[in-house]
Design a protein around this motif. Structure first.
Motif, PDB file in Angstrom:
ATOM      1  N   GLY A  94      -1.026   7.782   2.490  1.00  0.00           N
ATOM      2  CA  GLY A  94      -0.141   7.063   1.229  1.00  0.00           C
ATOM      3  C   GLY A  94       1.173   7.578   1.010  1.00  0.00           C
ATOM      4  O   GLY A  94       1.993   7.079   0.620  1.00  0.00           O
ATOM      5  N   SER A  95       1.257   8.963   1.363  1.00  0.00           N
ATOM      6  CA  SER A  95       2.638   9.799   1.039  1.00  0.00           C
ATOM      7  C   SER A  95       3.333   9.759   2.284  1.00  0.00           C
ATOM      8  O   SER A  95       4.288  10.451   2.236  1.00  0.00           O
ATOM      9  N   ALA A  96       3.077   9.003   3.385  1.00  0.00           N
ATOM     10  CA  ALA A  96       3.797   9.016   4.666  1.00  0.00           C
ATOM     11  C   ALA A  96       5.429   8.663   4.389  1.00  0.00           C
ATOM     12  O   ALA A  96       5.603   7.819   3.715  1.00  0.00           O
ATOM     13  N   THR A  97       6.054   9.298   5.290  1.00  0.00           N
ATOM     14  CA  THR A  97       7.592   9.143   5.208  1.00  0.00           C
ATOM     15  C   THR A  97       7.872   7.950   6.218  1.00  0.00           C
ATOM     16  O   THR A  97       6.677   7.300   6.894  1.00  0.00           O
ATOM     17  N   VAL A  98       8.893   7.380   6.529  1.00  0.00           N
ATOM     18  CA  VAL A  98       9.241   6.389   7.253  1.00  0.00           C
ATOM     19  C   VAL A  98       8.784   6.596   8.584  1.00  0.00           C
ATOM     20  O   VAL A  98       8.177   5.692   9.223  1.00  0.00           O
ATOM     21  N   VAL A 121      -2.035  -2.631   9.750  1.00  0.00           N
ATOM     22  CA  VAL A 121      -1.840  -1.273   9.184  1.00  0.00           C
ATOM     23  C   VAL A 121      -1.860  -1.071   7.544  1.00  0.00           C
ATOM     24  O   VAL A 121      -1.051  -1.817   7.042  1.00  0.00           O
ATOM     25  N   SER A 122      -2.102  -0.246   6.930  1.00  0.00           N
ATOM     26  CA  SER A 122      -1.916  -0.035   5.343  1.00  0.00           C
ATOM     27  C   SER A 122      -1.836   1.557   5.035  1.00  0.00           C
ATOM     28  O   SER A 122      -2.749   2.227   5.981  1.00  0.00           O
ATOM     29  N   ALA A 123      -1.326   1.495   4.041  1.00  0.00           N
ATOM     30  CA  ALA A 123      -1.317   2.879   3.625  1.00  0.00           C
ATOM     31  C   ALA A 123      -2.014   3.141   2.111  1.00  0.00           C
ATOM     32  O   ALA A 123      -1.971   3.984   1.256  1.00  0.00           O
ATOM     33  N   GLY A 124      -2.773   2.006   1.789  1.00  0.00           N
ATOM     34  CA  GLY A 124      -3.573   1.784   0.728  1.00  0.00           C
ATOM     35  C   GLY A 124      -4.766   2.456   0.626  1.00  0.00           C
ATOM     36  O   GLY A 124      -4.996   3.365   1.299  1.00  0.00           O
ATOM     37  N   ALA A 133      -5.015  -1.073  -5.983  1.00  0.00           N
ATOM     38  CA  ALA A 133      -4.582   0.105  -6.563  1.00  0.00           C
ATOM     39  C   ALA A 133      -5.432   1.339  -6.013  1.00  0.00           C
ATOM     40  O   ALA A 133      -6.515   1.192  -5.318  1.00  0.00           O
ATOM     41  N   GLY A 134      -4.533   2.437  -5.972  1.00  0.00           N
ATOM     42  CA  GLY A 134      -5.370   3.500  -5.416  1.00  0.00           C
ATOM     43  C   GLY A 134      -6.842   3.883  -6.103  1.00  0.00           C
ATOM     44  O   GLY A 134      -7.462   4.714  -5.928  1.00  0.00           O
ATOM     45  N   THR A 135      -7.017   3.546  -7.249  1.00  0.00           N
ATOM     46  CA  THR A 135      -7.950   3.996  -8.148  1.00  0.00           C
ATOM     47  C   THR A 135      -8.832   2.789  -8.001  1.00  0.00           C
ATOM     48  O   THR A 135      -9.837   2.992  -8.888  1.00  0.00           O
ATOM     49  N   GLY A 176       0.910  -1.220   0.112  1.00  0.00           N
ATOM     50  CA  GLY A 176       0.034  -0.066   0.036  1.00  0.00           C
ATOM     51  C   GLY A 176       0.833   1.390  -0.156  1.00  0.00           C
ATOM     52  O   GLY A 176       1.862   1.284   0.383  1.00  0.00           O
ATOM     53  N   GLY A 177       0.030   2.349  -0.414  1.00  0.00           N
ATOM     54  CA  GLY A 177       0.737   3.531  -0.191  1.00  0.00           C
ATOM     55  C   GLY A 177       1.662   4.042  -1.583  1.00  0.00           C
ATOM     56  O   GLY A 177       1.484   3.221  -2.532  1.00  0.00           O
ATOM     57  N   ASP A 178       2.099   5.121  -1.379  1.00  0.00           N
ATOM     58  CA  ASP A 178       2.737   5.705  -2.888  1.00  0.00           C
ATOM     59  C   ASP A 178       4.051   4.913  -3.247  1.00  0.00           C
ATOM     60  O   ASP A 178       4.482   4.816  -4.435  1.00  0.00           O
TER      61      ASP A 178
END
Length: 350
Positions: A305-309, A103-106, A70-72, A13-15
């Motif tokens: 989705g654009s989170a840093t470490v 935990v997901s950034a998707g 996917a994000g879309t 997940g995520g960018d």
């Protein structure tokens, strides 16, 4: 309580995908040595990142899965192939008990839909709510709902207040958080019937709830930090969140332009650099990362989705706190307490 939680990670997940997820897990493990991870995603990419993550590489369990949401992707389409995706299997691990949180950034919509279908809502909760921390002049405030429910009745809002207070007690360590309903004015006669009915129920319950109900708050009061929990429907909450994020970027952008405008302002920047860094850090969404779907039979945390470490590690930290302090038990106890002291009144017909 579970002081040795296993966290299921959606590595795809995520960018950026595995690079941020694995590095964030490594940082989180440094902060919380008892954490363990089950990592879902494309094994070759995960193993490549684990080479630089010695704290978790030795014992993290990798579940190889090719499917990625996917994000879309529309939530309905994502649900149909949930069990062949890293996101869906991370949630399934919570359902089966193989992990205590995911935990997901998707994709937010897909994550919400999958989590609600797999975990179901807790008894006494009609709808789950998306909750997160927002920076204020004083510290952080809890805001919900941030987009899961565009329309809410009085019962939903009361349930959100109960869950939000439990979240504030867990994450912010507040004994009796101050709770208010977001409205177009602070006066009792203003707002929709749903807001008025919710306020009446919360006022009548009074001291029987582990919170201090403060009535209504306007949008310009969110950032003042006088309240610990702000409750609203997902439509207004999402607008408030995005407006706050946009305003933070506006302020930092205007300051940057001003300090670059002349040699005198550049000198001023050098003199005030430490204060500006403190402001930037306070407004940085990575320092408040980790939205939660409250009201489900399990903990699911949504990272930017654009989170840093650092941001992804903070999202894992939120999951850690909710599991080790048993947010589910607090919500159940608070709901039972409210039901036992529920005022003998009928919510006005709509």
């Amino acid at each position: 309580m579970n002081n040795n939680p296993v966290i299921a990670l959606d590595a795809m997940g995520g960018d950026v995908g595995p690079a941020i997820v694995i590095a964030g897990a490594e940082l989180a493990r440094e902060r919380y040595p008892a954490l363990r991870f089950r990592i879902f995603g494309q094994k070759p990419r995960i193993e490549a990142e684990l080479k630089t993550a010695p704290r978790i590489a030795a014992e993290a369990e990798i579940v190889d899965v090719d499917g990625v949401v996917a994000g879309t992707d529309k939530p309905s389409a994502a649900i149909r192939r949930a069990k062949s995706t890293s996101m869906g299997l991370a949630i399934e691990a919570v359902k089966s008990g193989a992990a205590q949180a995911a935990v997901s950034a998707g994709n937010t919509g897909a994550l919400m839909a999958m989590a609600k279908l797999a975990l179901r809502t807790m008894e006494g909760i009609e709808r789950p709510a998306l909750v997160a921390l927002m920076p204020t002049l004083r510290s952080d405030s809890v805001v919900l709902d941030l987009g899961a429910n565009t329309e809410c009745d009085a019962e939903n809002l009361v349930q959100f207040a109960v869950m939000g207070a439990a979240f504030a007690r867990t994450v912010l360590a507040l004994e009796r958080p101050k709770v208010a309903l977001l409205n177009i004015g602070e006066e009792d006669m203003k707002g929709t019937e749903e807001l008025k009915d919710a306020a009446a129920l919360l006022r009548a319950a009074g001291a029987d709830l582990p919170m201090e109900f403060s009535g209504f708050v306007e949008g310009n009061g969110i950032g003042q930090g006088l309240l610990d929990v702000i409750v609203t429907d997902g439509f207004s909450g999402n607008i408030a969140l995005k407006t706050a994020e946009g305003t933070a970027k506006l302020v930092t952008g205007l300051l940057g332009n001003a300090y670059r405008s002349s040699w005198l302002t550049k000198i001023g920047y050098l003199l005030s650099r430490s204060a500006l860094r403190a402001l930037r850090d306070h407004l940085d969404p990575n320092n408040h990362n980790g939205a939660v779907f409250l009201g489900l039979n399990g903990v699911v945390v949504k990272s930017h989705g654009s989170a840093t470490v650092k941001g992804f590690a903070n999202a894992i930290g939120v999951a850690h706190d909710l599991v080790t302090q048993d947010i589910q038990a607090k919500i159940r106890a608070d709901l039972a307490n409210f039901s036992a002291h529920r005022p003998a009144m009928v919510v006005a017909a709509k």
